[in-house]
Design an enzyme around this catalytic site. Sequence first.
Site, PDB file in Angstrom:
ATOM      1  N   HIS A  44      33.357 -10.342  48.793  1.00 36.58           N
ATOM      2  CA  HIS A  44      32.616 -11.617  48.986  1.00 36.58           C
ATOM      3  C   HIS A  44      33.048 -12.697  48.131  1.00 36.58           C
ATOM      4  CE1 HIS A  44      29.779 -14.487  50.414  1.00 36.58           C
ATOM      5  NE2 HIS A  44      28.851 -14.130  49.292  1.00 36.58           N
TER       6      HIS A  44
ATOM      7  N   TYR B 224      27.190 -21.148  51.421  1.00 41.35           N
ATOM      8  CA  TYR B 224      25.928 -21.170  50.995  1.00 41.35           C
ATOM      9  C   TYR B 224      25.985 -21.865  49.392  1.00 41.35           C
ATOM     10  CZ  TYR B 224      26.362 -16.760  48.698  1.00 41.35           C
ATOM     11  OH  TYR B 224      26.767 -15.566  47.997  1.00 41.35           O
TER      12      TYR B 224
ATOM     13  N   ASP C 107       8.335   6.086  73.598  1.00 42.60           N
ATOM     14  CA  ASP C 107       7.715   6.566  75.062  1.00 42.60           C
ATOM     15  C   ASP C 107       8.774   7.361  75.701  1.00 42.60           C
ATOM     16  OD1 ASP C 107       9.272   4.323  75.622  1.00 42.60           O
ATOM     17  OD2 ASP C 107       8.063   3.832  77.227  1.00 42.60           O
TER      18      ASP C 107
HETATM   19  C1  LIG Z   1      29.088 -12.208  45.399  1.00 45.21           C
HETATM   20  C2  LIG Z   1      27.916 -11.579  46.023  1.00 45.21           C
HETATM   21  C3  LIG Z   1      26.793 -12.244  46.241  1.00 45.21           C
HETATM   22  C4  LIG Z   1      25.600 -11.736  46.951  1.00 45.21           C
HETATM   23  N1  LIG Z   1      24.601 -12.902  46.947  1.00 45.21           N
HETATM   24  C5  LIG Z   1      23.373 -12.352  47.278  1.00 45.21           C
HETATM   25  C6  LIG Z   1      22.564 -13.427  47.767  1.00 45.21           C
HETATM   26  O1  LIG Z   1      22.433 -14.693  47.488  1.00 45.21           O
HETATM   27  N2  LIG Z   1      21.136 -12.882  48.227  1.00 45.21           N
HETATM   28  C7  LIG Z   1      21.030 -11.756  48.417  1.00 45.21           C
HETATM   29  O2  LIG Z   1      20.062 -11.293  48.953  1.00 45.21           O
HETATM   30  N3  LIG Z   1      22.002 -10.641  48.203  1.00 45.21           N
HETATM   31  C8  LIG Z   1      23.067 -11.100  47.925  1.00 45.21           C
HETATM   32  N4  LIG Z   1      23.970  -9.949  47.524  1.00 45.21           N
HETATM   33  C9  LIG Z   1      23.764  -8.779  47.877  1.00 45.21           C
HETATM   34  C10 LIG Z   1      23.342  -7.958  46.881  1.00 45.21           C
HETATM   35  O3  LIG Z   1      23.835  -8.428  45.777  1.00 45.21           O
HETATM   36  C11 LIG Z   1      23.275  -6.533  47.012  1.00 45.21           C
HETATM   37  O4  LIG Z   1      22.890  -5.967  48.406  1.00 45.21           O
HETATM   38  C12 LIG Z   1      22.357  -5.808  46.150  1.00 45.21           C
HETATM   39  O5  LIG Z   1      22.140  -6.158  45.124  1.00 45.21           O
HETATM   40  C13 LIG Z   1      22.429  -4.225  46.325  1.00 45.21           C
HETATM   41  O6  LIG Z   1      21.594  -3.687  45.526  1.00 45.21           O
HETATM   42  P1  LIG Z   1      21.412  -2.105  45.087  1.00 45.21           P
HETATM   43  O7  LIG Z   1      20.586  -1.755  44.083  1.00 45.21           O
HETATM   44  O8  LIG Z   1      21.550  -1.333  46.415  1.00 45.21           O
HETATM   45  O9  LIG Z   1      23.096  -2.032  44.466  1.00 45.21           O
HETATM   46  P2  LIG Z   1      23.587  -2.094  43.156  1.00 45.21           P
HETATM   47  O10 LIG Z   1      22.867  -3.126  42.248  1.00 45.21           O
HETATM   48  O11 LIG Z   1      25.076  -1.846  43.349  1.00 45.21           O
HETATM   49  O12 LIG Z   1      22.965  -0.681  42.453  1.00 45.21           O
HETATM   50  C14 LIG Z   1      23.577   0.667  42.775  1.00 45.21           C
HETATM   51  C15 LIG Z   1      23.751   1.343  41.531  1.00 45.21           C
HETATM   52  O13 LIG Z   1      23.805   2.424  41.664  1.00 45.21           O
HETATM   53  C16 LIG Z   1      24.833   2.948  40.485  1.00 45.21           C
HETATM   54  N5  LIG Z   1      25.491   4.290  40.907  1.00 45.21           N
HETATM   55  C17 LIG Z   1      26.248   4.379  42.003  1.00 45.21           C
HETATM   56  N6  LIG Z   1      26.866   5.545  42.110  1.00 45.21           N
HETATM   57  C18 LIG Z   1      26.715   6.318  41.007  1.00 45.21           C
HETATM   58  C19 LIG Z   1      26.759   7.774  40.493  1.00 45.21           C
HETATM   59  N7  LIG Z   1      27.444   8.584  41.056  1.00 45.21           N
HETATM   60  N8  LIG Z   1      25.907   7.944  39.198  1.00 45.21           N
HETATM   61  C20 LIG Z   1      25.048   6.998  38.739  1.00 45.21           C
HETATM   62  N9  LIG Z   1      24.881   5.886  39.089  1.00 45.21           N
HETATM   63  C21 LIG Z   1      25.715   5.372  40.436  1.00 45.21           C
HETATM   64  C22 LIG Z   1      25.709   1.717  40.254  1.00 45.21           C
HETATM   65  O14 LIG Z   1      26.113   1.750  38.766  1.00 45.21           O
HETATM   66  C23 LIG Z   1      24.609   0.821  40.440  1.00 45.21           C
HETATM   67  O15 LIG Z   1      23.973   0.318  39.285  1.00 45.21           O
HETATM   68  C24 LIG Z   1      25.322 -10.694  46.939  1.00 45.21           C
HETATM   69  C25 LIG Z   1      26.401  -9.687  46.908  1.00 45.21           C
HETATM   70  C26 LIG Z   1      27.515 -10.205  46.066  1.00 45.21           C
HETATM   71  C27 LIG Z   1      28.597  -8.875  45.761  1.00 45.21           C
END
Ligand SMILES: Cc1cc2nc3c(=O)[nH]c(=O)nc-3n(C[C@H](O)[C@H](O)[C@H](O)COP(=O)(O)OP(=O)(O)OC[C@H]3O[C@@H](n4cnc5c(N)ncnc54)[C@H](O)[C@@H]3O)c2cc1C
Length: 802
Positions: free
Chosen positions: A219, A250, A536
């Site tokens: 994105h 946005y 249900d």
């Molecule tokens: C450019 C961009 C703009 C966005 N803007 C918005 C916004 O304005 N508002 C909004 O609400 N959302 C926004 N989002 C979406 C939002 O950022 C994400 O949906 C959200 O941060 C996801 O959070 P999370 O904790 O699920 O994932 P993450 O923050 O990705 O955390 C997952 C974690 O799991 C860890 N992990 C993965 N695999 C392993 C493994 N095998 N072993 C150990 N650790 C592991 C990773 O290192 C990571 O830290 C945006 C996203 C992007 C990319």
Amino acid sequence: MTGPSVVIIGAGVVGAALADELSARGWTEVTVVDQGDVPATGGSSSHAPGLVFQTNGSKTMTEMARYTVEKFVALDSFLQVGGLEVATTPERLAELHRRHGWAAAWGIEAHLLSPEECVAKHSLLDGSKVLGGLFLPTDGLAKAVRAVDAQLARARERGVRVLPRHEVLDIRSEGGRVTSVVTDQGEIAADIVVCCAGIWGPKVARMVGMNLPLTPLAHQLAWTGQVQELAGQTEEATRPILRHQDADLYYRERFDTLGIGYYGHRPMPISADDILSVDAAEVMPSVLTFTPDDFADAWSATQELLPSTRSAKVEEGINGLFSFTTDHLPLMGESPQVKGFWVAEAVWVTHSAGVGLAMAEWLVDGHCSTFDLHECDVNRFEPHQLAPDYVRARGCQNYVEVYDIIHPLQPMEEPRPLRTSPFHPRQQELGAIFLEAAGWERPQWYGGNAGLLKGRDIPTPGDWAAQYWSPIVGAEAQATRESVAMYDMTALKRLEVSGPGAVAFLQSLTTGDVDKSVGSVTYCLLLDTDGGIRSDVTVARLGPEEFQVGANGNLDLDWFDRHRPRDGSVQVRDLTAGTCCVGVWGPRARDLVQPLTTTDLTALRYFRGTRAYIGNVPVTMLRLSYVGELGWEIYTTADMGLKLWDSLWEAGQDHGVLAGGRGAFTSLRLEKGYRSFGTDMTYEHDPYEAGLGFAVKLDKGDFVGRDALLARKESVKRRLTCLLTDEVVMGREPVYDGERAVGYVTSAAYGYTIGRGIAYAWLPAALATPGQPVDIGYFDRRVGAVVAEEPLFDPAMQRLRG
Ligand SMILES: Cc1cc2nc3c(=O)[nH]c(=O)nc-3n(C[C@H](O)[C@H](O)[C@H](O)COP(=O)(O)OP(=O)(O)OC[C@H]3O[C@@H](n4cnc5c(N)ncnc54)[C@H](O)[C@@H]3O)c2cc1C
């Protein structure tokens, strides 16, 4: 340390919220592992611009967003600058009115603004381009990394361990239960593992053989250099966050620059396996190189709407990765195969704290009491919805449609058709207009029924309700009550529950007494332990140890499977794909069907069922009707389906038979007051509030939810209420008592027999009395409505019992 040992994989906003909420509930034997550094791990949360627009068509998602805002404000991780969505087209302006209705319905303060008022809120806007706006004062900017840090700090204080730079390589299980998590730094024992791994979710879930339907997509997020009008701004943001959905854009301020997010570019999916490791990634694993060509349209649209950006430049940009699902909703819950493996995936920052709370309640209490999670349960999918091609195609489509104006009936376009009932060729011949239900092609009405319009005056609804509608819908509804109609009911889930333990099992899981004679059919509810309605169902006893259960979806199968005794005494089988069902309903139904069978249909009373033959076709007939007319649901195996349809159709020619679509069905259903799970009632409602107390047999012995119901029975504060409306509405609109939003509409349709609009709505019990006038907020106007006695049609049930 108390509670089971829990390992949370991922220290993004979701994992951090869960660690905080679990430890706040006394579960402190919790370890959070992340492959990256903490709190900026390199996952999506590390670069999210953090815009939080709370309004959502889903009540649950809105409530989760509200909780997130409140929590982040308290954690000093939120800039509450407000949120402004502007319209530059009349269609968008209407959509903003609809969204205003959602905010009002779900209890969030929201205001519709004139173009001048929009400019007053956001001075960078060119007011001449704007037709109006929607403003929520409590929206704003989440500081995601700060929120991660703050929540983990609280969790640590309560004893939670946080282990950065621990990459999970495998998850071990024994006897169908997780036992440990293997990291590159060693193994950690675990009773429960929760995957909060964001875009890596599918990779982690695969470690326990779970197929997680999630697609990481890139994105675009760009940052301008200094915007002249913002020069000298010392606060990070003073204007509201801004959405220009007509151009998929946005905006947010960052001191004297602007962040611009864009959903208008081509979908750029990537496999979770191809995401670079923390050390190999140039910036961070969730950040790909910006592709300026994809951003060109965004920049011109920005310069048009915000003229002061014309002298600025785009100075930085990323193609940032985050998760999309097949239906825009998160994935939460426990794996059906491996006990103790849970997921909290595909969650925006916007909903993250709400999801953390929901997951913690679910884990600690066995169910979530704050939010209705039926839309979010990871086990909601049909098998075809887990196919990699489907997951990717739908994920990409949902990316493209993030800001589109979607009609509630709008079906997906691709991939289709997927599931077709055996009646499909005949339906095509009859000119069926198909929508889609759980992958099934389902007729909404039949073009071939146009002749039925002759001599009928079917009123045309307003422009939104007139989409995915034809006057033929009304003609089919009226003709069903006059003669006899065939409705394809194949899309409804059917389960077989059998074995020596089947009676005891169903008695323990349903609110009705199903231990009745063979041939009995019982309408009852599945409840959670808190008394909330999970579904249900109609339970038909086809043999001493054999039941056919008419259910709502895959979550019912999952619920049965989870509760099934493991000693082999009960089998649960999904019959849906291998069978089909046609509802033959109307005053002439018996005239049509009786000559085709030797079974005496007069002796088959209402709510009874039998095995029989329709000509050469072996069938199961259940005397039930959602449309409130005499008739049967007739089931057979898929191979005989076409023969069944043809036999009925041919015999029906002397009786004025017609094929009826879902549009007519919904209208007839509401005239009879029959509730639909997921729309009219959900996990948050109990049977007494929903007007379904008749389906609860408290004296039959114990069943899941019974104890909680005893308490809830006496404290009904809201009711699912029947309204007669002056205009047809769509569902999810706010209901007002004067200026006060007091409830919301669930189902709505025109009643072609009674000649009035019908809406079901949740209202405070004090207002749910016949004759009470209320207003429904419908786009830019109020629609008058009055509470009515229900059912509106045939309250004496003469048609059904006839
Ligand atoms: C450019 C961009 C703009 C966005 N803007 C918005 C916004 O304005 N508002 C909004 O609400 N959302 C926004 N989002 C979406 C939002 O950022 C994400 O949906 C959200 O941060 C996801 O959070 P999370 O904790 O699920 O994932 P993450 O923050 O990705 O955390 C997952 C974690 O799991 C860890 N992990 C993965 N695999 C392993 C493994 N095998 N072993 C150990 N650790 C592991 C990773 O290192 C990571 O830290 C945006 C996203 C992007 C990319």
